[in-house]
Design a protein around this motif. Sequence first.
Motif, PDB file in Angstrom:
ATOM      1  N   HIS A   7      -3.250   5.651  -1.371  1.00 22.47           N
ATOM      2  CA  HIS A   7      -4.013   6.603  -0.560  1.00 22.47           C
ATOM      3  C   HIS A   7      -3.395   7.999  -0.645  1.00 22.47           C
ATOM      4  O   HIS A   7      -2.176   8.157  -0.520  1.00 22.47           O
ATOM      5  CB  HIS A   7      -4.026   6.174   0.907  1.00 22.47           C
ATOM      6  N   ILE A   9      -5.149  -1.988   2.974  1.00 22.97           N
ATOM      7  CA  ILE A   9      -5.512  -3.395   2.773  1.00 22.97           C
ATOM      8  C   ILE A   9      -4.310  -4.335   2.762  1.00 22.97           C
ATOM      9  O   ILE A   9      -4.479  -5.557   2.879  1.00 22.97           O
ATOM     10  CB  ILE A   9      -6.312  -3.570   1.464  1.00 22.97           C
ATOM     11  N   LYS A  66      -7.315   6.684  -3.439  1.00 24.35           N
ATOM     12  CA  LYS A  66      -8.326   6.870  -2.402  1.00 24.35           C
ATOM     13  C   LYS A  66      -7.974   8.128  -1.606  1.00 24.35           C
ATOM     14  O   LYS A  66      -6.844   8.249  -1.124  1.00 24.35           O
ATOM     15  CB  LYS A  66      -8.371   5.645  -1.490  1.00 24.35           C
ATOM     16  N   ASP A  85      -2.028  -1.732  -5.773  1.00 24.60           N
ATOM     17  CA  ASP A  85      -3.483  -1.874  -5.803  1.00 24.60           C
ATOM     18  C   ASP A  85      -4.159  -1.099  -4.676  1.00 24.60           C
ATOM     19  O   ASP A  85      -5.370  -1.217  -4.469  1.00 24.60           O
ATOM     20  CB  ASP A  85      -3.878  -3.353  -5.716  1.00 24.60           C
ATOM     21  N   ASP A  86      -3.389  -0.283  -3.936  1.00 28.86           N
ATOM     22  CA  ASP A  86      -3.961   0.419  -2.785  1.00 28.86           C
ATOM     23  C   ASP A  86      -3.176   1.709  -2.548  1.00 28.86           C
ATOM     24  O   ASP A  86      -2.241   1.741  -1.747  1.00 28.86           O
ATOM     25  CB  ASP A  86      -3.916  -0.485  -1.546  1.00 28.86           C
ATOM     26  N   SER A  94       0.838  -1.193   0.000  1.00 31.31           N
ATOM     27  CA  SER A  94       0.000   0.000   0.000  1.00 31.31           C
ATOM     28  C   SER A  94       0.876   1.247   0.000  1.00 31.31           C
ATOM     29  O   SER A  94       1.985   1.241   0.540  1.00 31.31           O
ATOM     30  CB  SER A  94      -0.927   0.008   1.220  1.00 31.31           C
TER      31      SER A  94
END
Length: 269
Positions: free
Chosen positions: A29, A72, A49, A26-27, A3
Amino acid sequence: MISIVILTKNEEKDLPISLSSVDWSDDVHILDSGSTDKTLEIAEQYGAKITYNAFKSFGEQRNYALDELNIINDWILFLDADEVVTDAFRKAIFEAVSKVDNNVAGYYCCWKMMLENTWLKHCDNFPKWQFRLMKKGMARFTDFGHGQKESDVKGYIKYLKEPYLHYGFSKGWTQWINRHNKYSSQEAIARVQNKPPFKHVLSKNSSIRNPALKSWLCKLPGWPFIRFFQAYILSLGFLEGIPGFIYCINMAYYEFLIQIKIREHKKNL
């Protein structure tokens, strides 16, 4: 996977290249603290995100990310918007986390400071280390000067020798000088109130040794000049041309600001 957490405020200039460099995650922020430019629009375009939290300090902002973001993956890479992950750095972090044992809390990472497409390897005393790659739940952050360092570490921290890129001057010298004027106030207070013991100067761990060196060396008369001489002459910063000279002059000025603000702070105690 790993992440990514990127701290932002008005980062429309730097954010696209930073996000492009982590498109393998894939994550991703974005923890924003009140951007008024196109930062959030760019983040949305890249599928990141987005979360808002008012900025108080780097340590608190990174801890907020650990506590409040829905991360995640087991491993987290913290970046600033003016930092870029190279292919070599990406390969290095994947290799590192795939072979690590359960007692490793994370990795100290280093950067290549870039100015006018020149790597300031000598001027910036490469490598410098910060705790940026961590296993979720194994550590937290605490404020130190204008930045942060690791705290509450469960286990031990290793070193990742492959660097990422840091474009700390991408917004121009006016922005850099204004920002470092603020940073010098925070650094002055930290060096007075949180001065590490002298024995830390002799530590083999650079994350322990370097804060101690800063706190003790800044007491020397003429320390800003010594800082320039060390970086530009002794560390061969002159080999990096005009960008190296400009950088060393400004870092000496930054140390001068810290010195006079330490003097001011002590008078007001």
